[in-house]
Design a protein around this motif. Sequence first.
Motif, short mmCIF file in Angstrom:
data_model
loop_
_atom_site.label_atom_id
_atom_site.label_comp_id
_atom_site.label_asym_id
_atom_site.label_seq_id
_atom_site.Cartn_x
_atom_site.Cartn_y
_atom_site.Cartn_z
N GLY A 58 39.55 55.57 56.99
CA GLY A 58 38.91 55.37 55.89
C GLY A 58 37.61 54.54 55.74
O GLY A 58 36.83 54.79 54.96
N GLU A 59 37.50 53.68 56.75
CA GLU A 59 36.20 52.81 56.95
C GLU A 59 35.23 53.66 57.32
O GLU A 59 34.01 53.51 56.89
N ASN A 61 28.02 48.26 59.95
CA ASN A 61 28.41 47.21 59.30
C ASN A 61 29.71 47.90 58.53
O ASN A 61 29.58 48.60 57.70
N ILE A 62 30.87 47.57 58.73
CA ILE A 62 31.92 47.75 57.96
C ILE A 62 32.20 47.08 56.76
O ILE A 62 32.40 45.87 56.84
N GLU A 63 31.93 47.57 55.56
CA GLU A 63 32.07 46.83 54.35
C GLU A 63 32.99 47.09 53.24
O GLU A 63 33.20 46.46 52.25
N ARG A 64 33.40 48.37 53.34
CA ARG A 64 34.20 49.07 52.40
C ARG A 64 35.17 50.46 52.96
O ARG A 64 34.97 50.32 54.35
N ALA A 65 35.80 51.01 52.36
CA ALA A 65 36.60 51.95 52.82
C ALA A 65 36.81 53.24 51.60
O ALA A 65 36.53 52.84 50.52
N SER A 66 37.01 54.24 52.03
CA SER A 66 37.08 55.46 51.12
C SER A 66 38.48 55.68 51.08
O SER A 66 39.28 55.79 51.99
N PRO A 108 39.16 61.45 53.22
CA PRO A 108 39.54 61.17 54.29
C PRO A 108 40.48 61.95 55.17
O PRO A 108 40.28 62.05 56.36
N ASP A 109 41.21 62.70 54.63
CA ASP A 109 42.02 63.84 55.27
C ASP A 109 41.16 64.87 55.94
O ASP A 109 41.51 65.58 56.58
N THR A 110 39.74 65.02 55.55
CA THR A 110 38.97 66.07 56.27
C THR A 110 38.80 65.84 57.61
O THR A 110 38.52 66.67 58.37
N ILE A 111 38.82 64.44 57.85
CA ILE A 111 38.69 63.97 59.34
C ILE A 111 39.67 64.44 60.09
O ILE A 111 39.69 64.94 61.26
N ASN A 112 40.95 64.37 59.61
CA ASN A 112 41.94 65.13 60.24
C ASN A 112 42.09 66.46 60.60
O ASN A 112 42.25 67.06 61.56
N TYR A 113 41.57 67.15 59.45
CA TYR A 113 41.18 68.59 59.61
C TYR A 113 40.21 68.74 60.60
O TYR A 113 40.56 69.73 61.45
N TRP A 114 39.21 68.31 60.58
CA TRP A 114 38.28 68.42 61.71
C TRP A 114 38.74 68.13 63.01
O TRP A 114 38.64 69.04 63.92
N MET A 115 39.52 66.99 63.18
CA MET A 115 39.81 66.97 64.52
C MET A 115 41.11 67.89 64.95
O MET A 115 40.96 68.26 66.25
N ASN A 116 41.90 68.20 63.94
CA ASN A 116 42.92 69.14 64.27
C ASN A 116 42.38 70.43 64.91
O ASN A 116 42.85 71.15 65.83
#
Length: 470
Positions: free
Chosen positions: A290-291, A308-313, A381-389
């Motif tokens: 999410g970060e 710089n981590i300041e928020r998340a999605s 953020p689920d898109t990151i899982n999709y890309w990785m899988n």
Amino acid sequence: MANITKRKNKDGSTAYLIRVYVDETGTGHQIVKSMTWKPKPGMRPSAEEKELNIQSTLFEEQVKQGLTAFGGSTRFSDYAKEWIENESLAFKTKERYTEMLERINAAIGHIRLDKLQAHHLEAFYKNLAEAGVNHRGSYAVSEKLDALMKKQKLTRAALAMQAGVAAITISSAARGKHISSEKAAAICKALGKPVDAVFTIHMSDTGLSDKTILHHHRLISAILAKAKRERLVPFNVAAEHATAPKAAHKEAKYLDDEQAHTLLTLLLNEPDIRVKAALILLLFSGARRGELCGLSWPDIDFERHLINIERASQYQSGKGVVEKSTKNESSIRSIKIPAFVVELLGAYRAWWNKQKLLYGESWHGEKERLFVQADGKPINPDTINYWMNRFLEQHQLEHITPHGLRHTFATLQIAAGVDIRTLQARTGHAQASTLVNIYSHAIKSAQEAASDALEDILLPPTDKSKGKTS
């Protein structure tokens, strides 16, 4: 301020009428809420006065919070409903707790708070471990969804919006991948079709995991802890009397140095620069998924090699992708990244700018998020899982999640000799003890290596054999 009236009962005992005036409608019209408190026989005057003040203050606070409808005779389910509606919870936490309460209320919701006993809870925990309870372990598969969407001229984004699920879920389902039974039901409701006309459901025959059962226990305990603070019950039966479920400690799944090297080598040759940049940045920053999705271009300090981590999605059903605060205050941090990663981000930014020019007025990248859809909208953020899988499948690599890359980052840092406090600042954990618990195996290995290193430095090779016993 509560109004207190002392009364003498016919039997000679004392009672106190506590009254509080409150404007419940906001119209200026006050109504009175009252309760009676009786001191225990034989209480000293000073103790009686002290307890009376506590009771009146507590009652006044309950009136202000609208909790006077509750008492020890309140059913657990009624009090739990009020608790979850008024407790300050993150969106996903509230969503998960609501789902857990469905199981909890089915078992103990009808029981009065003051009648709830340890054996009720222990029987419930035992039931959760029984076969067939884990409905989330069931999954749905469809060979018809893709054709059905084409027939109804539905895009994946449109169906996702109607069903209240992520677009990546629709993509996975349309490709014949496993999705949860709950999400399959939501999709079919949007399509106006019965579930069995679109999906094949595979039921789970397992119980809940020890860790999930423990989460149910902790939720019950949190609810009862507030009931105890409000003096609705004399003790928290979950925390003080019931035997809590035990969950065995599991080491976090991560890649060793050779596996990480193989992954990086393959990623450097990945043609999709979004996938390359996202996964490499996860590996070298230890950021949460999410970060990563919450990063904007102003958060990248190209000169000092910092992110710089300041928020998340976060994706929220019915709302889409929303911005949220980080997991805790410690999660707001700056992370140093290697020069080659900075160069990669520079190349990725060039692609990003080309996309912006290509879409012109149709570009939706106002927040300047790093990782976006083709038109600039923030990715789920689920898109990151999709890309990785997809990447792991293409290269026939062992499965690991994006969070597994965070574990890999931390484990390799420990192996490299980074101390826990420094690592805590880089990973954004609220407490160093969390790192010690999660990475105990890696820390032990690092300590053994440090011991061997000191021996190599201080003890000459000829003396090592002398120091050994046969």
